[in-house]
Design a protein around this motif. Sequence first.
Motif, PDB file in Angstrom:
ATOM      1  N   HIS A  26      62.342  61.805  36.699  1.00 13.42           N
ATOM      2  CA  HIS A  26      62.169  61.546  38.134  1.00 13.42           C
ATOM      3  C   HIS A  26      63.460  61.832  38.904  1.00 13.42           C
ATOM      4  O   HIS A  26      63.410  62.255  40.070  1.00 13.42           O
ATOM      5  CB  HIS A  26      61.722  60.103  38.348  1.00 13.42           C
ATOM      6  N   PHE A  27      64.601  61.614  38.278  1.00 11.21           N
ATOM      7  CA  PHE A  27      65.865  61.929  38.939  1.00 11.21           C
ATOM      8  C   PHE A  27      65.997  63.426  39.190  1.00 11.21           C
ATOM      9  O   PHE A  27      66.457  63.851  40.264  1.00 11.21           O
ATOM     10  CB  PHE A  27      67.021  61.431  38.062  1.00 11.21           C
ATOM     11  N   GLU A  28      65.585  64.246  38.228  1.00 12.21           N
ATOM     12  CA  GLU A  28      65.666  65.690  38.401  1.00 12.21           C
ATOM     13  C   GLU A  28      64.727  66.185  39.487  1.00 12.21           C
ATOM     14  O   GLU A  28      64.949  67.251  40.066  1.00 12.21           O
ATOM     15  CB  GLU A  28      65.355  66.399  37.074  1.00 12.21           C
ATOM     16  N   GLN A  29      63.685  65.424  39.793  1.00 13.29           N
ATOM     17  CA  GLN A  29      62.776  65.785  40.875  1.00 13.29           C
ATOM     18  C   GLN A  29      63.184  65.169  42.206  1.00 13.29           C
ATOM     19  O   GLN A  29      62.423  65.251  43.167  1.00 13.29           O
ATOM     20  CB  GLN A  29      61.353  65.349  40.524  1.00 13.29           C
ATOM     21  N   ALA A  30      64.379  64.546  42.231  1.00 12.70           N
ATOM     22  CA  ALA A  30      64.889  63.890  43.440  1.00 12.70           C
ATOM     23  C   ALA A  30      64.018  62.727  43.878  1.00 12.70           C
ATOM     24  O   ALA A  30      64.053  62.322  45.052  1.00 12.70           O
ATOM     25  CB  ALA A  30      65.051  64.900  44.582  1.00 12.70           C
ATOM     26  N   LEU A  31      63.242  62.174  42.970  1.00 13.87           N
ATOM     27  CA  LEU A  31      62.445  60.970  43.257  1.00 13.87           C
ATOM     28  C   LEU A  31      63.283  59.759  42.838  1.00 13.87           C
ATOM     29  O   LEU A  31      63.039  59.118  41.806  1.00 13.87           O
ATOM     30  CB  LEU A  31      61.114  61.025  42.498  1.00 13.87           C
ATOM     31  N   TYR A  32      64.280  59.458  43.649  1.00 13.83           N
ATOM     32  CA  TYR A  32      65.274  58.463  43.265  1.00 13.83           C
ATOM     33  C   TYR A  32      64.697  57.052  43.205  1.00 13.83           C
ATOM     34  O   TYR A  32      65.123  56.239  42.374  1.00 13.83           O
ATOM     35  CB  TYR A  32      66.454  58.525  44.234  1.00 13.83           C
ATOM     36  N   GLY A  33      63.743  56.758  44.063  1.00 12.07           N
ATOM     37  CA  GLY A  33      63.142  55.417  44.021  1.00 12.07           C
ATOM     38  C   GLY A  33      62.417  55.156  42.716  1.00 12.07           C
ATOM     39  O   GLY A  33      62.585  54.091  42.104  1.00 12.07           O
ATOM     40  N   ASP A  34      61.593  56.117  42.274  1.00 12.88           N
ATOM     41  CA  ASP A  34      60.883  55.947  40.997  1.00 12.88           C
ATOM     42  C   ASP A  34      61.849  55.936  39.823  1.00 12.88           C
ATOM     43  O   ASP A  34      61.663  55.181  38.854  1.00 12.88           O
ATOM     44  CB  ASP A  34      59.862  57.068  40.823  1.00 12.88           C
ATOM     45  N   ALA A  35      62.871  56.789  39.891  1.00 11.14           N
ATOM     46  CA  ALA A  35      63.858  56.819  38.801  1.00 11.14           C
ATOM     47  C   ALA A  35      64.573  55.478  38.683  1.00 11.14           C
ATOM     48  O   ALA A  35      64.825  54.985  37.571  1.00 11.14           O
ATOM     49  CB  ALA A  35      64.867  57.933  39.042  1.00 11.14           C
ATOM     50  N   TYR A  83      71.818  56.628  36.146  1.00 10.41           N
ATOM     51  CA  TYR A  83      71.362  55.492  36.956  1.00 10.41           C
ATOM     52  C   TYR A  83      72.353  55.191  38.076  1.00 10.41           C
ATOM     53  O   TYR A  83      71.957  54.894  39.216  1.00 10.41           O
ATOM     54  CB  TYR A  83      71.169  54.279  36.062  1.00 10.41           C
ATOM     55  N   SER A  84      73.644  55.285  37.775  1.00 10.52           N
ATOM     56  CA  SER A  84      74.646  55.038  38.821  1.00 10.52           C
ATOM     57  C   SER A  84      74.559  56.101  39.921  1.00 10.52           C
ATOM     58  O   SER A  84      74.714  55.789  41.111  1.00 10.52           O
ATOM     59  CB  SER A  84      76.046  55.009  38.209  1.00 10.52           C
ATOM     60  N   THR A  85      74.292  57.345  39.560  1.00 15.41           N
ATOM     61  CA  THR A  85      74.128  58.386  40.573  1.00 15.41           C
ATOM     62  C   THR A  85      72.864  58.167  41.401  1.00 15.41           C
ATOM     63  O   THR A  85      72.841  58.428  42.616  1.00 15.41           O
ATOM     64  CB  THR A  85      74.087  59.768  39.902  1.00 15.41           C
ATOM     65  N   VAL A  86      71.800  57.674  40.749  1.00 15.88           N
ATOM     66  CA  VAL A  86      70.574  57.347  41.489  1.00 15.88           C
ATOM     67  C   VAL A  86      70.858  56.280  42.537  1.00 15.88           C
ATOM     68  O   VAL A  86      70.444  56.398  43.708  1.00 15.88           O
ATOM     69  CB  VAL A  86      69.480  56.891  40.510  1.00 15.88           C
ATOM     70  N   ASN A 142      72.648  52.047  47.478  1.00 19.51           N
ATOM     71  CA  ASN A 142      72.510  50.636  47.093  1.00 19.51           C
ATOM     72  C   ASN A 142      73.829  50.213  46.456  1.00 19.51           C
ATOM     73  O   ASN A 142      73.997  50.229  45.236  1.00 19.51           O
ATOM     74  CB  ASN A 142      71.340  50.476  46.116  1.00 19.51           C
ATOM     75  N   ASP A 143      74.793  49.857  47.302  1.00 15.65           N
ATOM     76  CA  ASP A 143      76.134  49.568  46.795  1.00 15.65           C
ATOM     77  C   ASP A 143      76.194  48.288  45.983  1.00 15.65           C
ATOM     78  O   ASP A 143      77.003  48.162  45.065  1.00 15.65           O
ATOM     79  CB  ASP A 143      77.115  49.502  47.974  1.00 15.65           C
ATOM     80  N   VAL A 144      75.344  47.305  46.302  1.00 17.32           N
ATOM     81  CA  VAL A 144      75.368  46.032  45.556  1.00 17.32           C
ATOM     82  C   VAL A 144      74.906  46.251  44.114  1.00 17.32           C
ATOM     83  O   VAL A 144      75.572  45.820  43.156  1.00 17.32           O
ATOM     84  CB  VAL A 144      74.496  44.980  46.266  1.00 17.32           C
ATOM     85  N   GLU A 145      73.768  46.920  43.952  1.00 17.72           N
ATOM     86  CA  GLU A 145      73.274  47.193  42.598  1.00 17.72           C
ATOM     87  C   GLU A 145      74.224  48.098  41.835  1.00 17.72           C
ATOM     88  O   GLU A 145      74.402  47.957  40.622  1.00 17.72           O
ATOM     89  CB  GLU A 145      71.881  47.825  42.673  1.00 17.72           C
ATOM     90  N   LEU A 146      74.844  49.032  42.537  1.00 23.68           N
ATOM     91  CA  LEU A 146      75.780  49.945  41.885  1.00 23.68           C
ATOM     92  C   LEU A 146      77.009  49.201  41.372  1.00 23.68           C
ATOM     93  O   LEU A 146      77.470  49.440  40.249  1.00 23.68           O
ATOM     94  CB  LEU A 146      76.182  51.043  42.859  1.00 23.68           C
TER      95      LEU A 146
END
Length: 813
Positions: free
Chosen positions: A530-539, A560-563, A569-573
């Motif tokens: 999903h990341f390669e498809q730019a679907l960052y929310g699903d990834a 995951y950090s790049t997603v 989402n700086d808090v989750e990162l």
Amino acid sequence: MALSTGHVASQLRHLIYYHLDNNLVRNALFLAGRLHAYEPRSFEAQYLLSLCHLHNGEVKAAMECSQGSGSRGLHVGSAYVYAQACLDLGKYVDGITALERSKSLWASKNHWNKHSETSRQHLPDAAAVYCLLGKLWQAHKDLHKAVDCYVDSLKLNPFMWDAFLGLCSTGVNVRVPNIYQLSPELLSVISASPDDLDSVPGHFPPAEGPFSSQSTGYPGHPGHPGGDPFMVPAARGEIDSTYGSSALWEKFNGSSVSVASVAAPVIHEGMETPSGQSSSSEEFRIANGVTEPESAWEPPLAPARKNRTIQSMSLDQTGQAPPKMRSTGIRPRPRTRTELDEPPFASADREPPPAPRFGDRKRTVSGQVAHPLPPQPTEPGAPQRRSVRLFNQIKPTTSKLSSSTLTGRDGREVKKVRSAHAKGRPATTSTVGRVVSGNRKPMESSDHDSKEPRATSIPATSGVPPLPRHAERSKELEALNWLLGLFSKLASGHSALSRYRCPEAVQHFNSLSQGQRETPWVLSQLGRAHFEQALYGDAAKYFARVQTMAPSRVEDMEIYSTVLWHLKNDVELAYLAHQLLEADRLSPQAWCAIGNSFSHQRDHDQALKCFKRATMLDPEFAYAFTLQGHEYVANEEYDKALDAYRHGINAENRHYNAWYGLGTVYDKMGKLDFAEQHFRNAATINPTNAVLICCIGLVLEKMDDPKNALLHYERACTLAPHSVLARFRKARVMMKLHDFKFALAELKVLKDMAPDEANVHYLLGKLYKILHDKANAIKHFTTALNLDPKAAPFIKDAMESLDDDEMEDDDIA
């Protein structure tokens, strides 16, 4: 008595493997030092010492210890450890040379399906060596030879997952169904010739074909060079007299029986051999799971026996217990020639005769009188019996088969036989003067004081038909087919993902069962797809499940950090970076996550320090070099960015992100030809990435080739229908080509997809201005001004020139 050198070394090897199996590496290393001091010229001692150093993380020490015999190819284990050390230390050619020199020692070995809880093969086989050779050739940048080695490894063992991953990393087109199928090579390993087993009991012939071994005997046999390292090699005569390895006897008997203690059955002169017994060949076949049709094999006939008198069954004063019968086999026994003259039983379901008591006549197993005697007065209706005490007056003719008198201890034995009569008759040794039949229920043996271990057959359950021999093999083949199917799905998904066919990869992974799909590795693969498809929310959802399921996992967490960086989402990162640092502060993935956290806060200098730390920890971690190059671009240090991207390509030639970074730098430097070339290199590796296709179109657009640029934008929109960037650039090129109708349709769709994007409203205002629709033009210019006040000068100029018919090509960057 002189000290046996071989037994001392064997005990030390036993202890070394014991500590290695229990992950006590330091103890094993200490013992390996003692073994090497005891046998300094032994190749086995050098191998074990280097192996312990390698397990302890001392790569250079492992290389030094294995260099003597490993670099010259004199011992396959030493060569294997030496090559592993060379791979870690970057001396790829030396490792390749060592393995090639020892090829005669491992080329014909295949240990697949020969490891179990009780047996092991401590030396590498051809599949493992080919896999290591592939890694060495790949690190040496010779991908053709690496692919050949990976293919050879998978042919011998399709479950060599490392070889498959290496094959996918080279970028070749892998036909997964051809790898994970029940091939003749696999069948040749798990099957054996029944004729060979019948001819030589206990001998396991090597399989024909590429898996044939140069040694004789079963691989777990003490005489086998690659057998159980815990067993002391026996003499040739001892090997010939045994039936197989101790693991086979433990599986067969359900108890630990030493191979050396189980000798061939001894037949005394005149002794009857019960035909109900399984021969040694049959016992070995049962232990090894060899199956064949029922009519293809018959047990050997019993040897001729002498006529026995009643004295041979007498009880003497020696105190020896009478011989006991052996238990029956799994299936009914074919009748022998000696039984053809005996009267058959009336019925197999008839009630067994009562247990013998004092005063009873001695009878055969079939219930008939053993030897006719003068009739004695008995109770009415009672069966004809004779007291066994009368036999005490008869002197035995042989001491080997004589039995003890019924003393106090033997009286207890009789009571045990009487109480166990309902359970079955004993069948442990041959009986004398009895007719043995498979229709009788076996008696439980009361001989608990026997000193010699006896090989017993597997008791058959009363009323349950015996399990056919082919049923066990069919179960093994069924399990093997299931495993091949599972690996086929996993391999198909990973192969599609490695070639960036992300929708296909997702489909393969979703076809797995829920238990296999809900594992950290599969979820990570779905997140990457999903990341390669730019679907960052699903990834992010998939990676979050991985993080919850395995908090200490660091693999793929840099993605995951790049997603999270893309999702802002700086808090989750920040939390992810802290958690990865706690899990493993020496992992490059943790420092990439920390660097992405600083990059999101626009602290590029701190981010660069973190990415450099990641590359120091793992010089082959290409993604850290790419992130480092992105930070240099943000600081407009293009020369350093070029160096970082080139290091990333050197670490991994198929890392398309580094090729994309090079194209970006050349684009910013105005070198459009170089930019187009590097963008096309990246698109060749990842042909389904819409961003790369858009970058090629952008360079072509700058090179005044709008028609070719439009083709690339249309292709990008086909690959990613929800891509705002692709549709925006497509609409802009259509406006340049004066295709206003289609441009307006694209912009309307784009406005619904990104209603808060100022650039979309600005471009709509310009289009309505060209179409002389001033009301809609002012409306969208005003919306763009409210969304992006920083672009006020451009928007106000466009609003002031509404009466002009000229088309402007400027847009908001």
